[in-house]
Write a protein that holds these residues in place. Structure first.
Motif, mmCIF file in Angstrom:
data_model
loop_
_atom_site.group_PDB
_atom_site.id
_atom_site.type_symbol
_atom_site.label_atom_id
_atom_site.label_comp_id
_atom_site.label_asym_id
_atom_site.label_seq_id
_atom_site.Cartn_x
_atom_site.Cartn_y
_atom_site.Cartn_z
ATOM 1 N N SER A 3 39.580 1.914 -52.051
ATOM 2 C CA SER A 3 38.952 2.597 -52.535
ATOM 3 C C SER A 3 37.566 3.058 -50.821
ATOM 4 O O SER A 3 37.819 4.334 -50.448
ATOM 5 C CB SER A 3 37.945 2.807 -53.318
ATOM 6 O OG SER A 3 36.989 1.327 -53.463
ATOM 7 N N ASN A 6 40.104 4.749 -48.429
ATOM 8 C CA ASN A 6 40.796 5.900 -48.462
ATOM 9 C C ASN A 6 39.527 6.472 -48.768
ATOM 10 O O ASN A 6 40.308 8.197 -49.499
ATOM 11 C CB ASN A 6 41.695 5.800 -49.671
ATOM 12 C CG ASN A 6 43.118 4.946 -49.470
ATOM 13 O OD1 ASN A 6 43.973 5.187 -48.908
ATOM 14 N ND2 ASN A 6 43.033 3.506 -50.097
ATOM 15 N N ARG A 7 38.855 6.453 -48.088
ATOM 16 C CA ARG A 7 37.911 7.859 -48.468
ATOM 17 C C ARG A 7 36.395 8.137 -47.121
ATOM 18 O O ARG A 7 37.147 7.568 -46.468
ATOM 19 C CB ARG A 7 36.900 7.666 -49.181
ATOM 20 C CG ARG A 7 35.673 6.036 -48.934
ATOM 21 C CD ARG A 7 35.299 5.989 -50.060
ATOM 22 N NE ARG A 7 33.613 5.141 -50.204
ATOM 23 C CZ ARG A 7 33.033 5.344 -49.550
ATOM 24 N NH1 ARG A 7 32.082 6.397 -48.561
ATOM 25 N NH2 ARG A 7 31.870 3.891 -49.210
ATOM 26 N N ASN A 117 47.305 -0.336 -43.029
ATOM 27 C CA ASN A 117 48.666 -0.054 -44.245
ATOM 28 C C ASN A 117 47.917 -0.456 -45.484
ATOM 29 O O ASN A 117 48.035 -0.027 -46.281
ATOM 30 C CB ASN A 117 48.460 0.266 -43.036
ATOM 31 C CG ASN A 117 49.441 1.832 -43.830
ATOM 32 O OD1 ASN A 117 48.548 2.753 -44.933
ATOM 33 N ND2 ASN A 117 50.965 2.275 -44.365
ATOM 34 N N ARG A 120 44.853 -1.062 -47.262
ATOM 35 C CA ARG A 120 44.336 0.733 -48.059
ATOM 36 C C ARG A 120 45.507 0.630 -49.307
ATOM 37 O O ARG A 120 45.023 0.862 -50.513
ATOM 38 C CB ARG A 120 44.208 1.280 -47.262
ATOM 39 C CG ARG A 120 45.945 1.646 -46.705
ATOM 40 C CD ARG A 120 45.410 2.984 -45.808
ATOM 41 N NE ARG A 120 47.013 4.001 -45.801
ATOM 42 C CZ ARG A 120 46.385 4.975 -45.683
ATOM 43 N NH1 ARG A 120 45.885 5.232 -47.378
ATOM 44 N NH2 ARG A 120 47.638 5.776 -45.587
ATOM 45 N N PHE A 296 43.173 5.803 -40.417
ATOM 46 C CA PHE A 296 42.398 6.174 -41.437
ATOM 47 C C PHE A 296 41.764 6.948 -41.903
ATOM 48 O O PHE A 296 41.655 7.989 -43.801
ATOM 49 C CB PHE A 296 42.867 4.800 -43.280
ATOM 50 C CG PHE A 296 44.830 4.475 -42.422
ATOM 51 C CD1 PHE A 296 45.720 5.198 -42.385
ATOM 52 C CD2 PHE A 296 45.073 3.420 -41.687
ATOM 53 C CE1 PHE A 296 46.988 4.237 -42.521
ATOM 54 C CE2 PHE A 296 45.917 2.332 -40.923
ATOM 55 C CZ PHE A 296 46.893 3.252 -41.431
ATOM 56 N N ASP A 297 39.824 6.883 -41.537
ATOM 57 C CA ASP A 297 39.706 8.124 -41.948
ATOM 58 C C ASP A 297 39.753 9.339 -41.873
ATOM 59 O O ASP A 297 39.388 10.280 -42.334
ATOM 60 C CB ASP A 297 37.865 7.300 -41.533
ATOM 61 C CG ASP A 297 36.883 7.841 -41.585
ATOM 62 O OD1 ASP A 297 36.469 8.231 -42.832
ATOM 63 O OD2 ASP A 297 36.385 9.090 -40.916
ATOM 64 N N LYS A 299 42.814 10.729 -41.453
ATOM 65 C CA LYS A 299 43.995 10.673 -41.964
ATOM 66 C C LYS A 299 43.151 11.438 -43.704
ATOM 67 O O LYS A 299 43.542 12.233 -44.527
ATOM 68 C CB LYS A 299 44.737 9.900 -42.237
ATOM 69 C CG LYS A 299 45.601 9.723 -41.413
ATOM 70 C CD LYS A 299 46.816 8.635 -41.073
ATOM 71 C CE LYS A 299 47.972 8.983 -42.314
ATOM 72 N NZ LYS A 299 48.453 10.448 -41.726
ATOM 73 N N SER A 300 42.317 10.300 -44.487
ATOM 74 C CA SER A 300 41.789 10.735 -45.643
ATOM 75 C C SER A 300 41.348 12.560 -45.509
ATOM 76 O O SER A 300 40.962 12.791 -46.258
ATOM 77 C CB SER A 300 41.063 9.968 -45.623
ATOM 78 O OG SER A 300 39.977 9.235 -45.273
ATOM 79 N N ARG A 301 40.148 12.237 -44.447
ATOM 80 C CA ARG A 301 39.324 13.560 -43.871
ATOM 81 C C ARG A 301 40.823 14.771 -44.131
ATOM 82 O O ARG A 301 40.429 15.851 -44.691
ATOM 83 C CB ARG A 301 38.499 13.508 -43.066
ATOM 84 C CG ARG A 301 36.922 12.574 -42.997
ATOM 85 C CD ARG A 301 36.635 12.773 -41.634
ATOM 86 N NE ARG A 301 35.583 11.519 -42.181
ATOM 87 C CZ ARG A 301 34.445 12.391 -42.558
ATOM 88 N NH1 ARG A 301 34.273 13.223 -42.715
ATOM 89 N NH2 ARG A 301 33.016 11.318 -42.641
ATOM 90 N N GLN A 303 43.818 15.316 -45.160
ATOM 91 C CA GLN A 303 44.667 15.379 -46.613
ATOM 92 C C GLN A 303 43.386 15.900 -47.546
ATOM 93 O O GLN A 303 44.027 16.793 -48.137
ATOM 94 C CB GLN A 303 45.307 13.899 -47.241
ATOM 95 C CG GLN A 303 45.909 13.439 -46.501
ATOM 96 C CD GLN A 303 45.887 12.175 -46.386
ATOM 97 O OE1 GLN A 303 45.231 11.236 -47.624
ATOM 98 N NE2 GLN A 303 47.544 11.307 -46.073
ATOM 99 N N ALA A 304 42.035 15.684 -47.357
ATOM 100 C CA ALA A 304 41.167 16.493 -48.632
ATOM 101 C C ALA A 304 40.569 17.747 -48.157
ATOM 102 O O ALA A 304 40.671 18.149 -48.740
ATOM 103 C CB ALA A 304 39.598 15.485 -48.171
#
Length: 317
Positions: A3, A6-7, A117, A120, A296-297, A299-301, A303-304
């Motif tokens: 988590s 991934n956020r 990766n 995570r 990855f931060d 990418k998570s943003r 994707q959100a």
């Protein structure tokens, strides 16, 4: 899924996650750099020995230990050593190894991103498996890196020319209007300093926005990935620049302290170079982990945001 990775995260959380991952998975990440760069640094040490550099200590000229230290770091010796065929070969070989180490450094960063990766996703990995996956993207990473460094070279070369021309005009302005020599020189120095600072910040920002190409090429399999990196970091460029700046300051201070400490005892010796290369691998490890965490931060943003847009489109329908 992890988590924490991934956020979306803030500035402090990114730094905290970077140092926490670097500590918890240090052995895996360090093995990546050691496997890829260790043999190159070992060959460089052998070539330095071939060129006549002492292994344990090189004492420079000077009346006291501090002057000797500065002289040894600058490569000063009591008498000039004659240039030999072995010395020329060692110099050329070291230059070639420097280029190879830069290429393998990119592969090492890609392998670290692959490792993060897996972390995570709560998946296990080894240094060897991460390196194998990174080498599958070797040519894409090589081509993208060449383009990336050519862009950086152009961005640095052009501002230097502009600042140089601006400095000439500033000197001419002072002479044309009979400005006092000291005041004119001071104004010119301040003018050049402001231009250099502005250029450094501007270049640093742009380089940061494009630097996520390694993750794009490795994870998303899009080459050269520079444009995608720019879009990915939209709205987060200054935060990413700040994170990189903090990491550079921390690792830079540590490196400088170790250089000075070991330089006092060893001078510009082969052992000194080996220790510095060892330190370089550790600082590169931390920077690569920071790059992965930020990638990855972002990418998570994104994707959100994409999910939010899909929800809004669905509500409108």
């Amino acid at each position: 899924m992890n988590s924490e990775l991934n956020r979306p995260k803030g500035f402090g959380e990114i730094l905290d996650q970077t140092f926490r991952l670097s500590k918890n998975r240090f052995l895996d990440f360090f093995l990546i750099f050691l496997i890829l760069l260790g043999p190159i640094y070992l060959l460089q040490a052998l070539f330095e020995l071939m060129a006549g550099t002492s292994f344990f200590r090189v004492a420079g000229t000077g009346n006291n230990w501090f002057e000797q230290f500065l002289s040894s770091i600058e490569g000063g010796t009591m008498e000039a050593e004659p240039v030999t065929g072995a010395g020329i070969f060692a110099g050329l070989a070291s230059g070639l190894l420097g280029i190879i180490s830069s290429i393998f450094g990119v592969i090492a960063s890609a392998a670290v991103i692959i490792g993060v990766n897996h972390v995570r996703k709560n998946e296990e990995f080894t240094a060897g498996s991460a390196i194998k996956q990174a080498f599958k993207r070797f040519w894409a990473l090589l081509g993208s890196s060449i383009l990336y460094f050519l862009i950086i070279f152009g961005m640095i070369f052009v501002p230097i020319m502009i600042i140089g021309i601006g400095g000439i005009f500033a000197f001419g302005f002072g002479e044309a209007f009979s400005v006092d020599s000291f005041a004119g020189s001071l104004v010119t120095i301040l003018f050049i300093f402001v231009l250099l600072l502005a250029a450094a910040v501007g270049i640093g920002y742009l380089v940061t926005r494009w630097s996520f190409y390694i993750g794009v090429v490795t994870i998303d399999k899009i080459a050269p990935g520079i444009g995608t990196s720019w879009n990915l970091s939209k709205g987060r460029g200054w935060l990413a620049f700040g994170v990189f700046l903090v990491l550079m300051l921390i690792t830079g201070v540590v490196t400088a302290a170790l250089e000075f400490t070991f330089g006092l005892a060893l001078g510009n010796s082969v052992l000194y170079s080996i220790i510095l290369n060892f330190v370089t691998m550790i600082t590169s490890l931390i920077t690569s982990v920071g790059l992965a965490v930020m990638f990855f931060d972002l990418k998570s943003r994104n994707q959100a945001e994409d999910l939010q847009e899909m929800i809004e489109d669905y509500k409108q329908e």
